[in-house]
Design a protein around this motif. Structure first.
Motif: not given
Length: 132
Positions: A21-49
């Motif tokens: 998130l800090s590397q982006s100049d604009e807010p990121l959507r879930f799918a974009r974060l899922l692509e960038r946070v390599t190896g995280v599952s959808q469930k874990m990213l949801t919990q993390t967010l």
């Protein structure tokens, strides 16, 4: 409370998510974060967010569209945290060859120091107890 927050924020997925998130100049959507946070599952990213939002480090904005659009961004506290953490992040990244070398040497030393078993890997037989 301090230990709890440090434990939650300093984990693998929260720091990686905050970094992306800090590397982006604009807010990121879930799918974009899922692509960038390599190896995280959808469930874990949801919990993390959810946890990062609960701790006040990110914002979640839902736009009333069909389908709904949801964007995530750092809060001021999230940006301040990343200003402190980013030098540490880059220090680790720059030292990866050192970590790899140390791990290889350690693992090699552990392999060489293991003595072969004289009983083919089977557990020892218990000693017979004798009565006096």
């Amino acid at each position: 409370m301090l230990r709890e927050i440090v434990g939650q924020v300093a984990g693998k997925w929260p720091m990686w998510t905050l970094y992306e998130l800090s590397q982006s100049d604009e807010p990121l959507r879930f799918a974009r974060l899922l692509e960038r946070v390599t190896g995280v599952s959808q469930k874990m990213l949801t919990q993390t967010l959810r946890q990062l939002e609960r701790d006040g480090l990110i914002t979640r904005t839902v736009y009333p569209e069909v389908p709904p659009r949801v964007e995530y961004a750092l809060t001021e506290d999230g940006r301040e945290l990343m200003e402190q953490f980013t030098p540490f992040w880059f220090w680790i990244a720059g030292k990866i060859p050192n970590f790899e070398q140390s791990r290889a040497q350690f693992d090699e030393g552990r392999t060489l120091s293991l003595k072969p078993s004289s009983n083919n890997g089977l557990p020892r037989r218990p000693r017979q107890l004798t009565r006096s």
